[in-house]
Design an enzyme around this catalytic site. Structure first.
Site, PDB file in Angstrom:
ATOM      1  N   LYS A 261       1.125  -1.197  -0.383  1.00  0.00           N
ATOM      2  CA  LYS A 261      -0.145  -0.279  -0.244  1.00  0.00           C
ATOM      3  C   LYS A 261       1.200   1.308   0.001  1.00  0.00           C
ATOM      4  O   LYS A 261       1.759   1.082   0.369  1.00  0.00           O
ATOM      5  CB  LYS A 261      -1.168  -0.261   0.837  1.00  0.00           C
ATOM      6  CG  LYS A 261      -1.966  -0.884   1.262  1.00  0.00           C
ATOM      7  CD  LYS A 261      -2.298  -0.555   2.324  1.00  0.00           C
ATOM      8  CE  LYS A 261      -3.912  -1.339   2.669  1.00  0.00           C
ATOM      9  NZ  LYS A 261      -5.120  -1.658   1.692  1.00  0.00           N
ATOM     10  N   ARG A 335     -10.391 -11.472   1.742  1.00  0.00           N
ATOM     11  CA  ARG A 335     -11.060 -13.018   1.222  1.00  0.00           C
ATOM     12  C   ARG A 335     -10.581 -13.645   1.610  1.00  0.00           C
ATOM     13  O   ARG A 335     -11.322 -14.999   1.615  1.00  0.00           O
ATOM     14  CB  ARG A 335     -11.773 -11.420   0.064  1.00  0.00           C
ATOM     15  CG  ARG A 335     -10.570 -12.167  -0.838  1.00  0.00           C
ATOM     16  CD  ARG A 335     -10.866 -11.015  -2.454  1.00  0.00           C
ATOM     17  NE  ARG A 335     -10.643  -9.606  -1.607  1.00  0.00           N
ATOM     18  CZ  ARG A 335     -10.973  -8.360  -2.962  1.00  0.00           C
ATOM     19  NH1 ARG A 335     -11.818  -9.070  -4.288  1.00  0.00           N
ATOM     20  NH2 ARG A 335     -11.404  -7.620  -2.399  1.00  0.00           N
TER      21      ARG A 335
HETATM   22  N1  BES Z   1      -7.898  -3.409   4.638  1.00  0.00           N
HETATM   23  C1  BES Z   1      -8.212  -3.378   3.364  1.00  0.00           C
HETATM   24  C2  BES Z   1      -9.632  -2.820   3.183  1.00  0.00           C
HETATM   25  C3  BES Z   1      -9.784  -1.083   3.581  1.00  0.00           C
HETATM   26  C4  BES Z   1      -9.071  -0.598   2.662  1.00  0.00           C
HETATM   27  C5  BES Z   1      -9.921  -0.793   5.051  1.00  0.00           C
HETATM   28  C6  BES Z   1      -9.373   0.889   2.754  1.00  0.00           C
HETATM   29  C7  BES Z   1     -10.179   0.482   5.069  1.00  0.00           C
HETATM   30  C8  BES Z   1      -9.531   1.538   4.321  1.00  0.00           C
HETATM   31  C9  BES Z   1      -8.323  -4.532   1.845  1.00  0.00           C
HETATM   32  O1  BES Z   1      -7.536  -5.940   2.229  1.00  0.00           O
HETATM   33  C10 BES Z   1      -7.399  -3.932   0.678  1.00  0.00           C
HETATM   34  O2  BES Z   1      -6.675  -4.196   0.790  1.00  0.00           O
HETATM   35  N2  BES Z   1      -8.521  -3.893  -0.318  1.00  0.00           N
HETATM   36  C11 BES Z   1      -8.316  -3.863  -1.449  1.00  0.00           C
HETATM   37  C12 BES Z   1      -8.681  -3.999  -2.520  1.00  0.00           C
HETATM   38  C13 BES Z   1      -8.360  -4.205  -4.240  1.00  0.00           C
HETATM   39  C14 BES Z   1      -6.969  -4.290  -4.382  1.00  0.00           C
HETATM   40  C15 BES Z   1      -8.641  -5.118  -4.723  1.00  0.00           C
HETATM   41  C16 BES Z   1      -8.768  -2.156  -1.894  1.00  0.00           C
HETATM   42  O3  BES Z   1      -9.937  -2.478  -1.409  1.00  0.00           O
HETATM   43  O4  BES Z   1      -8.302  -1.444  -2.099  1.00  0.00           O
HETATM   44 ZN    ZN Z   2      -5.455  -5.654   1.653  1.00  0.00          ZN
END
Ligand code: BES
Ligand code: ZN
Ligand code: ZN
Length: 481
Positions: A261, A335
Site C-alpha cells: 500500500k 477475502r
Molecule cells: N483492508 C483493506 C480494505 C480497506 C481499504 C479498509 C481502505 C479500509 C480502508 C483490504 O485488505 C484491501 O486492501 N482491499 C483492497 C482490495 C483491492 C486490492 C482489490 C482495496 O480495497 O483497495
Molecule cells: Zn489488503
C-alpha cells in the site's frame, strides 16, 4: 463507570449533573428551561447543550439541558447520541457523577438501555498510551432516573452491550506491534475464561492439516504466526435448531503484502482486525445475555506483510473447500482468510453465517463512513440482520450480490482470481466470499467505512467505533425459528 437505575422524583436526584432532554417545540417549564426556551437560548435541536448551575429546587449541582430534536424523531438511537454527547461534555468539565432524567413518554426499557450505552460509549477515549494521567478524565457514576417503572434490567443490558463494544474498540485501537495474531488469541482466551465460553485456537500446523491454503498463503509474508480463534457459546436450553456462526476478519496489520500500500495513511491499517474484534466483543455480551441459540465465533488472524517468504502476485493457492485461487493482488488478503474461515464454519455445523470485515476501500467510496455495506445470499437472512441493525441503531445498506458479477473474478489459470478489476470493488469482494459461503444462508458486512471515525463526533471519540457489535448481539437475542 458504575451504572444504576433510581426511581425518584427528578428534583431530588443528587448528582454532579442532571441531564434533562429537551424536545424541540416542547413547553418545558421545569429546571429553569422555560425562560431559556422563550429567550431562544435553547431550542431543543439535536445535541444542543446548555449547562446551568444551582437551579432552584433541584438537588443536583448542575442541570444540563440537552436538545433531543423533534418529538416524533426522538427514538432510542437519538437517546444514545444525546447521552453520549452530554457525558462527553460533562466529563470534559470534570463532572464525575451524572444522572439522566427520563420523561414518562420516553421511559421504556429501550430508552434506558440506549441512555446507558450512549453514556458508556461516550465516556470512552482511546487514550491508553497517553502517559499524562491528569489529562485523562472519566465519569464515576451514571444513573438513569425515572419517576415510575423498573428499569434495572434495561440498565444492566445496556451496560453489558456497551462494555463489549468498548472492549472491541480497545482491541481495534491497539497498535500492530503490540497486538499480533498471537496476542489477539491471548485476548480471546482470557475473555472466554472470564465469561465461561469455550475457546480453541488453531495454529499453523492444524490449519495446514485442514488444507487452509488461502489463509496460510497470506500468513507467509510475516514472521508472526497466524491463529484461527474459535469461541463457542452453547445455550442452556436451545429454542432453535439453528447454529449461528460469526466470522470476523482479523488482519492485525495490512501492509498490502508484496502489492504494498502507499505510505499515506498506512498507519490506520492496524484496524484491519475490526471485524474480528467486533465478533469477540459480541461473544462477550452474548455470554452474559444468554440467547437461546448456539453461536460460534471464528476469527482468522494474520499479519499481511511483504517478507521474503511472502506470497507473490500470480501465486495459486488451494482453499480448504478445494477451490483454487489465483492471487492477482496480495492486498486483497481479507477475502482469502475469510474464504477458509467460512468453509471451516460450515464444516463445524453452522447453519447461518454472518461475517464482518474491513474488506474494501470501495465500500467507503460507495457509502462513506455512515453505513455498513450489507450483502446476502438469502433474503430471510438479510432481513434478520437488517432488523437487528435497525433495533441496535447501527446503519447498514444492502448492496447487490448477483451471479453475473462472477465474471469479474475469472482467472485464466485457477478457479477464480482474488480481485475483480477496477469497478464494483465491494461487490466483487462479496461475490468472491459467496463462493465459500456456498448454500449456507449468509450475510457479509463490509465495515471498512463504519468501523473507524476519522473525526470525533460530539458523542463518540475519534478512532474505532465498535460496529457491528450491537447488531450481532441483537441478531442472536432476537432469533426465533
Ligand atoms: N483492508 C483493506 C480494505 C480497506 C481499504 C479498509 C481502505 C479500509 C480502508 C483490504 O485488505 C484491501 O486492501 N482491499 C483492497 C482490495 C483491492 C486490492 C482489490 C482495496 O480495497 O483497495
Ligand atoms: Zn489488503
Ligand atoms: Zn485488509
Amino acid at each position: 463507570m458504575q451504572t444504576s437505575f433510581e426511581r425518584k422524583s427528578l428534583d431530588k436526584v443528587e448528582a454532579g449533573a442532571l441531564i434533562v432532554p429537551v424536545l424541540e417545540g416542547a413547553k418545558e417549564e421545569r429546571f429553569g428551561a422555560g425562560d431559556l426556551l422563550a429567550a431562544g437560548e435553547i431550542s431543543g435541536k439535536p445535541l444542543e447543550l446548555l449547562l446551568l448551575h444551582h437551579v432552584p429546587g433541584i438537588a443536583a449541582t448542575r442541570v444540563l439541558l440537552a436538545g433531543a430534536g423533534k418529538p416524533e424523531k426522538f427514538d432510542p438511537a437519538e437517546m444514545r447520541k444525546l447521552a453520549g454527547a452530554a457525558v462527553r461534555h460533562l466529563k470534559s468539565k470534570s463532572v464525575k457523577t451524572i444522572a439522566m432524567a427520563l420523561d414518562p413518554e420516553h421511559a421504556g426499557a429501550d430508552f434506558a438501555s440506549a441512555a446507558v450505552e450512549g453514556a458508556i460509549l461516550g465516556d470512552y477515549d482511546p487514550d491508553r498510551y497517553k502517559t499524562d494521567d491528569d489529562a485523562k478524565k472519566s465519569v464515576d457514576r451514571f444513573t438513569v432516573v425515572a419517576e415510575a417503572g423498573d428499569l434495572e434490567d434495561a440498565v444492566a443490558r445496556g451496560r453489558i452491550v456497551a462494555e463489549a463494544q468498548n472492549f472491541t474498540r480497545t482491541l481495534v485501537n491497539e497498535p500492530a506491534n503490540l497486538l499480533t495474531p498471537s496476542k489477539v488469541a491471548d485476548a480471546a482466551r482470557s475473555m472466554a475464561a472470564e465469561y465461561q465460553l469455550e475457546c480453541q485456537v488453531l495454529d499453523f500446523q492444524q490449519m495446514e492439516l485442514l488444507g487452509m491454503g488461502a489463509l496460510l498463503g497470506v500468513a507467509r509474508g510475516s514472521a508472526e504466526p497466524p491463529a484461527l480463534i474459535v469461541i463457542r457459546y452453547k445455550p442452556a436450553e436451545a429454542k432453535s435448531p439453528a447454529h449461528l456462526g460469526f466470522v470476523g476478519k482479523g488482519v492485525t496489520f495490512d501492509s498490502g503484502g508484496i502489492s504494498i500500500k502507499p505510505a499515506d495513511g498506512m498507519e490506520k491499517m492496524k484496524y484491519d482486525m475490526a471485524g474480528g474484534a467486533a465478533v469477540l466483543g459480541a461473544m462477550q455480551a452474548i455470554a452474559q445475555l444468554k440467547p437461546a441459540i448456539a453461536v460460534t465465533a471464528f476469527i482468522p488472524c494474520v499479519e499481511n506483510m511483504p517478507g521474503s517468504r511472502a506470497q507473490r502476485p500470480g501465486d495459486i493457492v488451494t482453499a480448504m473447500s478445494g477451490k483454487t485461487i489465483e492471487v492477482i493482488n496480495t492486498d486483497a488478503e481479507g477475502r482469502l482468510i475469510l474464504a477458509d474461515a467460512l468453509t471451516y464454519a460450515r464444516k463445524q455445523g453452522c447453519t447461518h453465517l454472518v461475517d464482518a470485515a474491513t474488506l474494501t476501500g470501495a465500500v467507503v467510496v460507495a457509502l462513506g463512513h455512515l453505513n455498513v455495506g450489507l450483502f446476502a445470499n438469502d433474503d430471510a437472512m438479510r432481513d434478520r440482520v437488517l432488523q437487528a441493525a435497525k433495533s441496535a441503531g447501527e446503519r447498514m445498506w444492502p448492496l447487490p450480490l448477483e451471479d453475473d458479477y462472477k465474471e469479474y473474478l475469472k482467472s485464466a489459470f485457477a478457479d477464480l482470481a482474488n480481485v475483480g478489476g477496477r469497478w464494483g470493488g465491494a461487490i466483487t469482494a462479496a461475490v468472491f466470499l459467496k463462493e465459500f459461503a456456498e448454500d449456507t444462508p449468509w450475510v457479509h458486512l463490509d465495515i471498512a467505512g463504519a468501523a473507524w471515525l476519522d473525526e470525533s463526533k460530539p458523542y463518540l471519540a475519534k478512532g474505532p467505533t465498535g460496529l457491528p457489535v450491537r447488531t450481532l448481539v441483537q441478531l442472536a437475542m432476537n432469533w426465533t425459528g
